[in-house]
Write a protein that holds these residues in place. Sequence first.
Motif, PDB file in Angstrom:
ATOM      1  N   UNK A 181      11.773   9.306  10.789  1.00 51.87           N
ATOM      2  CA  UNK A 181      13.199   9.768   9.979  1.00 51.87           C
ATOM      3  C   UNK A 181      13.021   9.745   8.697  1.00 51.87           C
ATOM      4  N   UNK A 182      11.523   9.292   8.086  1.00 54.61           N
ATOM      5  CA  UNK A 182      11.497   9.291   6.443  1.00 54.61           C
ATOM      6  C   UNK A 182      11.061  10.524   5.827  1.00 54.61           C
ATOM      7  N   UNK A 183      10.761  11.365   6.584  1.00 58.40           N
ATOM      8  CA  UNK A 183      10.274  12.738   6.034  1.00 58.40           C
ATOM      9  C   UNK A 183      11.563  13.624   5.809  1.00 58.40           C
ATOM     10  N   UNK A 184      11.995  13.834   4.559  1.00 56.03           N
ATOM     11  CA  UNK A 184      13.008  14.634   4.254  1.00 56.03           C
ATOM     12  C   UNK A 184      12.623  15.679   3.261  1.00 56.03           C
ATOM     13  N   UNK A 185      12.022  16.667   3.687  1.00 56.64           N
ATOM     14  CA  UNK A 185      11.433  18.104   2.749  1.00 56.64           C
ATOM     15  C   UNK A 185      11.773  19.247   3.498  1.00 56.64           C
ATOM     16  N   UNK A 186      12.382  20.045   2.760  1.00 55.78           N
ATOM     17  CA  UNK A 186      12.791  21.434   3.014  1.00 55.78           C
ATOM     18  C   UNK A 186      11.908  22.282   3.966  1.00 55.78           C
ATOM     19  N   UNK A 187      10.665  22.401   3.790  1.00 58.19           N
ATOM     20  CA  UNK A 187       9.570  22.969   4.675  1.00 58.19           C
ATOM     21  C   UNK A 187       9.531  22.393   6.129  1.00 58.19           C
ATOM     22  N   UNK A 188       9.158  21.080   5.824  1.00 56.98           N
ATOM     23  CA  UNK A 188       8.811  20.242   6.964  1.00 56.98           C
ATOM     24  C   UNK A 188       9.991  20.257   7.846  1.00 56.98           C
ATOM     25  N   UNK A 189      11.287  19.900   7.475  1.00 55.27           N
ATOM     26  CA  UNK A 189      12.179  20.000   8.170  1.00 55.27           C
ATOM     27  C   UNK A 189      12.763  21.207   8.995  1.00 55.27           C
ATOM     28  N   UNK A 190      12.660  22.281   7.928  1.00 53.94           N
ATOM     29  CA  UNK A 190      12.671  24.084   8.695  1.00 53.94           C
ATOM     30  C   UNK A 190      11.601  23.896   9.914  1.00 53.94           C
ATOM     31  N   UNK A 191      10.585  23.873   9.645  1.00 55.40           N
ATOM     32  CA  UNK A 191       9.324  23.559  10.724  1.00 55.40           C
ATOM     33  C   UNK A 191       9.912  23.037  12.001  1.00 55.40           C
ATOM     34  N   UNK A 192      10.348  21.566  11.801  1.00 55.22           N
ATOM     35  CA  UNK A 192      10.629  20.822  12.912  1.00 55.22           C
ATOM     36  C   UNK A 192      12.049  21.237  13.604  1.00 55.22           C
ATOM     37  N   UNK A 193      12.953  21.880  12.771  1.00 54.21           N
ATOM     38  CA  UNK A 193      14.100  22.359  13.301  1.00 54.21           C
ATOM     39  C   UNK A 193      13.730  23.574  14.349  1.00 54.21           C
ATOM     40  N   UNK A 194      12.810  24.268  14.025  1.00 51.89           N
ATOM     41  CA  UNK A 194      12.275  25.407  14.982  1.00 51.89           C
ATOM     42  C   UNK A 194      13.338  26.337  15.300  1.00 51.89           C
ATOM     43  N   UNK A 195      14.223  26.616  14.529  1.00 50.81           N
ATOM     44  CA  UNK A 195      15.607  27.584  14.972  1.00 50.81           C
ATOM     45  C   UNK A 195      15.437  29.036  14.343  1.00 50.81           C
ATOM     46  N   UNK A 196      14.224  29.236  13.860  1.00 47.37           N
ATOM     47  CA  UNK A 196      13.854  30.740  13.457  1.00 47.37           C
ATOM     48  C   UNK A 196      12.656  31.156  13.270  1.00 47.37           C
ATOM     49  N   UNK A 197      12.221  32.540  13.498  1.00 50.77           N
ATOM     50  CA  UNK A 197      10.941  32.919  13.430  1.00 50.77           C
ATOM     51  C   UNK A 197      10.381  32.397  11.898  1.00 50.77           C
ATOM     52  N   UNK A 198       9.281  31.944  11.847  1.00 55.63           N
ATOM     53  CA  UNK A 198       8.730  31.345  10.524  1.00 55.63           C
ATOM     54  C   UNK A 198       7.408  31.481  10.369  1.00 55.63           C
ATOM     55  N   UNK A 199       6.505  31.546   9.645  1.00 57.30           N
ATOM     56  CA  UNK A 199       5.233  31.387   9.444  1.00 57.30           C
ATOM     57  C   UNK A 199       4.771  30.779   8.078  1.00 57.30           C
ATOM     58  N   UNK A 200       3.959  30.210   7.924  1.00 58.21           N
ATOM     59  CA  UNK A 200       3.505  29.467   6.851  1.00 58.21           C
ATOM     60  C   UNK A 200       1.890  29.200   6.617  1.00 58.21           C
ATOM     61  N   UNK A 201       1.264  29.498   5.627  1.00 55.71           N
ATOM     62  CA  UNK A 201      -0.387  29.526   5.506  1.00 55.71           C
ATOM     63  C   UNK A 201      -0.768  28.599   4.618  1.00 55.71           C
ATOM     64  N   UNK A 202      -1.723  27.880   4.871  1.00 58.19           N
ATOM     65  CA  UNK A 202      -2.338  26.751   3.787  1.00 58.19           C
ATOM     66  C   UNK A 202      -3.684  26.874   3.729  1.00 58.19           C
ATOM     67  N   UNK A 203      -4.485  26.842   2.607  1.00 60.49           N
ATOM     68  CA  UNK A 203      -5.707  26.651   2.579  1.00 60.49           C
ATOM     69  C   UNK A 203      -6.134  25.268   3.183  1.00 60.49           C
TER      70      UNK A 203
END
Length: 317
Positions: free
Chosen positions: A135-157
């Motif tokens: 429960x310690x991670x509170x970050x907009x991108x990570x939380x959005x991924x974990x919520x998994x409520x909409x189609x999203x894509x992220x890319x990283x080097x």
Amino acid sequence: MKIEIKSKDGLGMLAAFAREVGSVVENGRVEVPEKFGTGYIQGFNFDERLRMMIRNYELHQDFAISRRNQPSNMLIFNFQHIINTTKTPSGSKLQPSVQITTQGLNAELFVPKNTVQNSIAMVIDASYLRKLIGTRVDHPVVNTILDNEQPLLFEEFVVAPLLKVVDDIVTAKVPLLLHDFYYKLKTQELICQLLIELVSRDEKKVYGLHIADIRMLYQVKERLLQNMEEAPSVAELTEFSGMSETKLKRLFNQVFGRSIFQYFQNFRMQEAARLLKEERLSVSEVGYQLGFSNLGHFAKVFEEVIGVLYGYSYTVL
């Protein structure tokens, strides 16, 4: 050749692939017969919440993998161009990267013939991953991924710590008895290293994506990287995309984690590092090849993105 996976959970990939290339599944691995190509595909089904597949092959004909009715709770992490191979063509703009996709974006993979497949894909239940993280991670991108409520894509080097874990996965000689234990831990380690990169992003809000937007963003990326000597202007890319400048900048930054120019400059320095290490070109040759007339400026940019240039004390990300 088309391999179509219609099962609800996406299982059966190895067996379907083996049938199409005239091979068999042995200890979770399918070797590609010589008449069809080279290499192998290997799968690990740890449980219904976590799976991993290593693709390291080249086929002599086109094929497609179609995944139907995938569970909406599953996340996909696809690490691309990350396995060391002598078959990757020089200068092909295939820098190591990872795509994170949420529900609704895992429809079909098409691979043209004689294309090197060089990736590790992981599928993990979003709620299971949240439980692993805590429960310690509170970050907009990570939380959005974990919520998994909409189609999203992220890319990283893919950076050095990730490549180290990938090398462990591909080269380890692990007794069959301990396969699941070892590779499950490495799968989790790989995801953890990826999350370390994601939490460095500074997005305050994440916007939903349409498939058409994602396709266009990747076309914009291809256009951006066509000429390593000079980037097209944002105005040119805006006209090419058909988006407003504001929307293009916002979505590009969200998907790729950098502004358009930052992405171009970062990619260009990754290519510089490759040319120095693999092609053994001199610093001046690399700088001029990538469009830098001032080698001092080239050195400054390289050191900002990669590390110390002169003396070859740099880290290839």
